[in-house]
Design a protein around this motif. Structure first.
Motif, PDB file in Angstrom:
ATOM      1  N   PRO A  45      -6.162   3.179   4.733  1.00 33.74           N
ATOM      2  CA  PRO A  45      -5.367   4.403   4.842  1.00 33.74           C
ATOM      3  C   PRO A  45      -3.886   4.038   4.830  1.00 33.74           C
ATOM      4  O   PRO A  45      -3.466   3.168   5.587  1.00 33.74           O
ATOM      5  N   ASN A  46      -3.115   4.672   3.951  1.00 29.91           N
ATOM      6  CA  ASN A  46      -1.707   4.286   3.859  1.00 29.91           C
ATOM      7  C   ASN A  46      -0.775   5.484   3.924  1.00 29.91           C
ATOM      8  O   ASN A  46      -0.037   5.744   2.990  1.00 29.91           O
ATOM      9  N   PRO A  47      -0.832   6.227   5.035  1.00 28.12           N
ATOM     10  CA  PRO A  47       0.130   7.324   5.151  1.00 28.12           C
ATOM     11  C   PRO A  47       1.547   6.779   5.200  1.00 28.12           C
ATOM     12  O   PRO A  47       1.766   5.665   5.678  1.00 28.12           O
TER      13      PRO A  47
ATOM     14  N   ARG B  34      -3.100  14.474   0.858  1.00 29.58           N
ATOM     15  CA  ARG B  34      -1.854  14.204   0.161  1.00 29.58           C
ATOM     16  C   ARG B  34      -2.100  14.158  -1.346  1.00 29.58           C
ATOM     17  O   ARG B  34      -1.296  14.610  -2.143  1.00 29.58           O
ATOM     18  N   THR B  35      -3.244  13.594  -1.710  1.00 30.44           N
ATOM     19  CA  THR B  35      -3.587  13.507  -3.130  1.00 30.44           C
ATOM     20  C   THR B  35      -3.921  14.880  -3.694  1.00 30.44           C
ATOM     21  O   THR B  35      -3.500  15.228  -4.797  1.00 30.44           O
TER      22      THR B  35
ATOM     23  N   CYS C 137      -4.547  11.052   3.663  1.00 28.38           N
ATOM     24  CA  CYS C 137      -4.223  10.501   2.344  1.00 28.38           C
ATOM     25  C   CYS C 137      -4.936  11.292   1.252  1.00 28.38           C
ATOM     26  O   CYS C 137      -4.393  11.505   0.170  1.00 28.38           O
TER      27      CYS C 137
ATOM     28  N   VAL D 263      -6.812   7.388  -3.976  1.00 28.76           N
ATOM     29  CA  VAL D 263      -6.934   7.136  -2.533  1.00 28.76           C
ATOM     30  C   VAL D 263      -7.286   5.659  -2.378  1.00 28.76           C
ATOM     31  O   VAL D 263      -8.153   5.155  -3.086  1.00 28.76           O
TER      32      VAL D 263
ATOM     33  N   ALA E 275       0.796   4.068  -2.785  1.00 27.10           N
ATOM     34  CA  ALA E 275       0.548   5.470  -2.449  1.00 27.10           C
ATOM     35  C   ALA E 275       1.549   6.361  -3.163  1.00 27.10           C
ATOM     36  O   ALA E 275       1.196   7.379  -3.757  1.00 27.10           O
TER      37      ALA E 275
ATOM     38  N   ASN F 128       4.162  13.924   4.758  1.00 27.71           N
ATOM     39  CA  ASN F 128       3.192  13.163   3.984  1.00 27.71           C
ATOM     40  C   ASN F 128       2.570  14.027   2.893  1.00 27.71           C
ATOM     41  O   ASN F 128       2.452  13.609   1.745  1.00 27.71           O
TER      42      ASN F 128
ATOM     43  N   SER G  14       0.824  -1.204   0.000  1.00 29.56           N
ATOM     44  CA  SER G  14       0.000   0.000   0.000  1.00 29.56           C
ATOM     45  C   SER G  14       0.863   1.262   0.000  1.00 29.56           C
ATOM     46  O   SER G  14       0.501   2.264  -0.604  1.00 29.56           O
TER      47      SER G  14
ATOM     48  N   GLN H 278      -6.286   9.423   9.199  1.00 31.84           N
ATOM     49  CA  GLN H 278      -5.285   8.939   8.255  1.00 31.84           C
ATOM     50  C   GLN H 278      -5.829   8.982   6.835  1.00 31.84           C
ATOM     51  O   GLN H 278      -5.147   9.395   5.902  1.00 31.84           O
ATOM     52  N   GLN H 279      -7.093   8.539   6.685  1.00 25.88           N
ATOM     53  CA  GLN H 279      -7.651   8.509   5.334  1.00 25.88           C
ATOM     54  C   GLN H 279      -7.808   9.930   4.797  1.00 25.88           C
ATOM     55  O   GLN H 279      -7.545  10.181   3.625  1.00 25.88           O
TER      56      GLN H 279
END
Lengths: 460, 277, 235
Positions: B119-121, B186-187, B183, B115, A345, B129, A341, B179-180
């Motif tokens: 959740p992948n921080p 982040r996007t 993410c 996404v 990402a 991040n 993952s 976290q999500q």
């Protein structure tokens, strides 16, 4: 020999006991059906419990007896001997006892048998016979007692399953105890020998002395220098060279295997690399001595550097090659463990593969990789054979990798080979060196394991 | 949660009204024509045609293994990272063929953000991040610039007030829902045109899910969003249009209101009413 | 049971819940129909027992209304129904309201019958009610039939069926001479009640159409109806 027969009989009785327990519990279960719930446990457990009750105490007594009997008999015979033949030195007693034992067992001895010896031998044989029959009687009594005791305890509400579980747990505890006790024993004996060594040489001189020259002395007094620093510096030098070779190559191999290689290539390359780890170190040593050393020497000559054929460089280089699979394999596992993952990402944000590796995968895997490197380092420090053959054995405090060096491990080998009195400081120093090495590698392993474990917690 | 609305200066309140999200314009952002996907010898998608319009939220629903996630990953070529995956057909983004050889995949993924399910921080600080993408693509010329991007991204993801005092702490220390949203922030930080979401709430609790759903409708004012979801209620709540996938086929695409009250196809009806299989 | 045209749910419990609502609705429909029938008979024959029976059974109609509403709310909360299931629930909870009013009209007629018997009013003028109650009850029965079988064609036929209104027109055209003003007003009220029952029956069919096809045909002309429901013949 007869002991083995007794063991066989015991095992046979246990098998019978198992069946007795099994049958009885089954019969009981059938009878109990009418009234209420049947037996608490499956019949096998009752069988096993009866067998264990029957066999275990007997085996214990049997073992204790076998350990104690010879010395008891010996003491009795020695007492008799000294009362008849007057006082003897311990050496004379030893020789006499050996003869008597031979006579008693019917082997016969060189020279004439004196009456005293004959009498003592007869007495010994008599005691042994008594001991043997008593032992059989005792063991059998315990077997029967255990059998009857356990057999009578079989009741529908008797929790045989839980009892067996408890016995198994105790057995496992004892098994793990063996490993722990051995370690503790080794450490304790090393510590005590080291303390004896420090009665000859002061710890200060040992840990901070810069000269290694343990001269032979028959008087038992310490002669020469016992400074560990030249050895530690040699160890450090060889290890540094080894890690300089192993870490970059191993790490890059790991990254390639984990991130770039096709599954097909990986499935072939990984085992091939791991074969390196299976080569006996003596083979590496010979390889270093015969091929690598002269090669470095000639390369050095060609570019105007004086490189000894047996040097820290040679030993370290070959050791580095030996450690490559160690680092690459561990790091590969750790890098593959970085969750997909995270890669997704990074790629999803428009990073290239190498950017992803550099900025996400490696930082995430770093603690684990560091752990792997530390584990490899502790192996490098403890490695012996390669260094014995290829490092040149020159315990001098210096920092030039092109020169011959000696390491802690090599010195331990040197101090213990040859005709040595194990009570002399020349031998005892090996324990001090060993303990030092043990503490260093233990420290490295602890740190490495701590780092690896901390890393693991992050993703699971 | 309604962070964006409480910030008068933020981009979305004034420039784009609520009407924009409801009344979607018919400008096509992504157009898929006869897309087929193969994993080795098995065909995962059997010729799908679908247009996705600007600023719409389109939900992909369907039973497991129906190809909805695979199709989502076609749109930013994430399938390229899977060994043995082959895509046929044509997919255009603003008229440009994204499977053309001359197109840079890396830049495509910056334009079509993603996404993920879990959740992948990154195991880095919250700041890092968000800054990851802008750094990669050189979007910030100075440190202040970068800080500005981080702040506005977090604000648009409705996370700023929750994390502004601990930007230097690891992103993995946040709660699942945070976290999500991190993410998502982040996007957003790389200013994509479109955001793909692959079951973004399947690992979240209902409250966190509600927050993410709220965020999705906020974001639809600025971005085109395609979301794969297993929750039909979620599709019904957040999307303008719903596409139903079944065994690699696109069975039905329609306005979400229609799909959930009067689906055209009986397979769709069977799926959304829970009569499947 | 598999009562529904779309087949079974993965959750059998869900099927049971929907089936229960459906059968309660039909039960309530049949009960309401019986009530109207009995009330009309009571009024035309001056049967006091029958009238009080109707008034007593009115509670039963109300009870079913509550049960169905409760069941609908529970399914909505538990299952988040969609598409056909959702339409069925909406149709049921609206249909329940119509049926409840049908029950009310029956009660009105029954209490009128009671009053008439007590005040000794003649039942003679009321016999004309029979002429209206026949088409109205037939309409209600067909409406329930459409709902029961999910029969779109039948439901459409019911919604466009206005023959009972014609009957009412005919009745009003040949209006009898009733001396008593109060009795005249009562008679008009009774006719009015029966007419309302017919209207409710048609409303019920509209709900049935929504449930089956998803189309809302309320307030549409015949032509619009034909456009909206291709494949259905509109008489």
């Amino acid at each position: 020999m007869t002991n083995w027969m007794l063991v066989a009989v015991l095992l046979g009785v246990m098998a019978v006991a198992y069946h007795l327990g099994l049958t009885r519990s089954r019969v009981m279960a059938r009878a109990g059906n009418a009234r209420r719930a049947a037996m608490h446990s499956r019949p096998g457990y009752y069988g096993a419990l009866v067998a264990l009750w029957c066999g275990l105490p007997a085996f214990l007594v049997f073992a204790v007896w076998n350990i104690a009997e010879p010395s008891l008999i010996r003491n009795a015979v020695v007492t008799m001997l000294s009362s008849e033949a007057g006082t003897m030195t311990s050496q004379q007693v030893g020789i006499a006892m050996q003869r008597i034992e031979s006579i008693a067992s019917g082997f016969g001895v060189a020279g004439d048998v004196t009456p005293v010896e004959a009498a003592a031998a007869a007495e010994m044989a008599r005691l042994q016979a008594i001991g043997f029959y008593t032992k059989i009687a005792l063991v059998m009594a315990i077997v029967l007692g255990g059998l009857v005791f356990a057999y009578r305890r079989i009741k529908p509400d008797f929790r045989a399953r839980n009892h067996v579980e408890q016995i198994v747990r105790i057995a496992m505890f004892l098994a793990s105890g063996v490993a722990i006790l051995t370690t503790v024993g080794i450490v304790l004996s090393m510590v005590s020998e080291t303390l004896r060594f420090f009665s000859f040489v002061s710890p200060l001189d040992f840990f901070f002395g810069t000269v290694w020259d343990p001269r032979f002395s028959t008087t038992g007094a310490a002669g020469g220098g016992y400074g560990i620093l030249p050895l530690l510096s040699g160890t450090l030098l060889v290890s540094v060279v080894a890690m300089t070779v192993a870490v970059p190559v191993g790490l890059m191999t790991a990254i390639f295997l984990a991130e770039y290689a096709t599954p097909r290539f990986r499935s072939i390359a990984k085992p091939v690399i791991e074969v390196l780890a299976g080569i006996p170190t003596i083979v590496y040593g010979v390889f270093a001595l015969i091929v690598v050393g002269p090669f470095f020497s000639s390369v050095g000559a060609a570019i105007g550097l004086e490189i000894r054929a047996t040097s820290a460089l040679t030993a370290g280089f070959v050791m580095g090659i030996m450690l490559i699979p160690f680092i690459s394999s561990l790091s590969d596992d750790i890098i593959t463990q970085v969750p997909r993952s995270l890669r997704d990402a990074s790629m999803g944000l428009g990073a290239t593969r190498s950017e992803t590796i550099r900025r996400v995968v490696l930082p995430a895997a770093l603690p684990g990789v560091v752990g792997a490197v530390l584990l490899a380092a502790s192996r490098a420090i403890g490695e012996t054979m390669i260094v014995v053959l290829a490092a040149g054995n020159s315990p001098v405090l210096q920092g030039n990798p092109f020169e011959a060096v000696s390491t802690v491990t090599v010195t331990i080998v040197n101090q213990l080979t040859g005709d040595q009195d194990f009570a002399s400081p020349q031998s005892l120093v090996a324990f001090a060196l060993g303990l030092t090495l043990f503490v260093i590698t233990l420290g490295l392993n602890v740190v490495a394991l701590y780092i690896v474990r901390k890393y693991r917690e992050q993703y699971d | 949660m309604n962070m964006a609305n409480s910030q008068p200066g933020s981009m979305m309140t004034n420039t784009l009204g609520k009407a924009a999200s409801q009344q979607m314009s018919r400008e096509v952002t992504v157009s898929a024509q006869d897309v087929k996907v193969y994993y080795g010898d098995t065909q995962a998608i059997k010729g799908i045609n679908l247009d996705i319009y600007r600023n719409e939220v389109i939900a992909f629903i369907g039973p497991s293994g129906c190809g909805k996630s695979t199709f989502l990953r076609v749109l930013n070529r994430m399938n390229d990272t899977i060994d043995g995956c082959r895509v046929e057909g044509k997919v255009t983004l603003d008229g440009e063929d994204i499977y053309d050889k001359s197109l840079d995949v890396v830049l495509l993924r910056a334009r079509v953000g993603m996404v993920f399910q879990k959740p992948n921080p990154f195991p880095k600080s919250i700041f890092e991040n968000i800054a990851y993408g802008p750094r990669l693509h050189g979007l910030a010329s100075s440190k202040t610039d970068l800080e500005g991007i981080v702040e506005s991204s977090l604000k648009r993801a409705g996370l700023w007030n929750e994390v502004k005092d601990r930007l230097d702490q690891p992103g993995t220390g946040l709660s699942g829902g945070q976290q999500q949203r991190l993410c998502i922030a982040r996007t957003i930080a790389v200013s994509p045109e479109m955001i793909l979401m692959d079951e973004p709430c399947s690992a979240l609790d209902p409250i966190a899910t509600a927050k993410v759903e709220e965020l999705i409708s906020e974001l639809s004012r600025e971005y085109t969003i395609a979301i794969v979801t297993h929750s039909m209620q979620q599709a019904a709540r957040v999307s303008h249009r719903t596409a139903y996938f079944h065994l690699g086929d696109l069975i039905e695409v329609n306005a979400t209101d229609k799909v959930f009250t009067q689906p055209e196809h009986e397979l769709t009806e069977a799926y959304i009413t829970g009569r499947f299989g | 049971m598999g009562r529904f045209p779309q087949g079974r749910h993965s959750s059998a419990q869900f099927d049971d819940e929907l089936n229960s609502i459906h059968s309660h609705l039909l039960e309530m429909g049949r009960l309401a129909m019986q009530q109207v029938q009995r009330a009309t008979t009571a009024l035309t024959t001056g049967d006091l027992t029958l009238a009080s029976r109707v008034l007593f059974d009115e509670a039963q109609v109300d009870r079913l209304e509550k049960i169905i509403d409760e069941e609908c709310a529970l399914v909505l909360a538990r299952r988040q129904p969609a598409a056909g299931d959702l339409r069925m629930l909406i149709a049921a909870s609206k249909g329940v309201a119509d049926l409840e009013r049908v029950g009310d009209e029956a009660a009105k007629l029954a209490s009128m019958a009671e009053d008439n018997v007590r005040s000794g009013t003649s039942v003679a003028p009321y016999t004309m009610l029979h002429q209206l109650s026949v088409p109205v009850l037939a309409l209600l029965e067909r409406s329930l039939e459409a709902l029961s079988r999910f029969d779109l064609q039948l439901a459409v036929e019911v919604t466009v069926d206005r023959r009972y209104r014609d009957v009412l027109g005919e009745l009003l055209a040949k209006w009898p001479k009733v001396a008593d003003r109060g009795a005249m007003i009562d008679l008009i009220w009774a006719l009015r009640s029966l007419e309302r029952v017919g209207d409710h029956a048609r409303n019920l069919s509209e709900q049935a159409i929504f449930c089956i096809s998803g189309k809302d045909i309320r307030h549409l002309s015949r032509d619009q109806l034909m456009d909206l429901l291709p494949g259905v013949s509109v008489p």
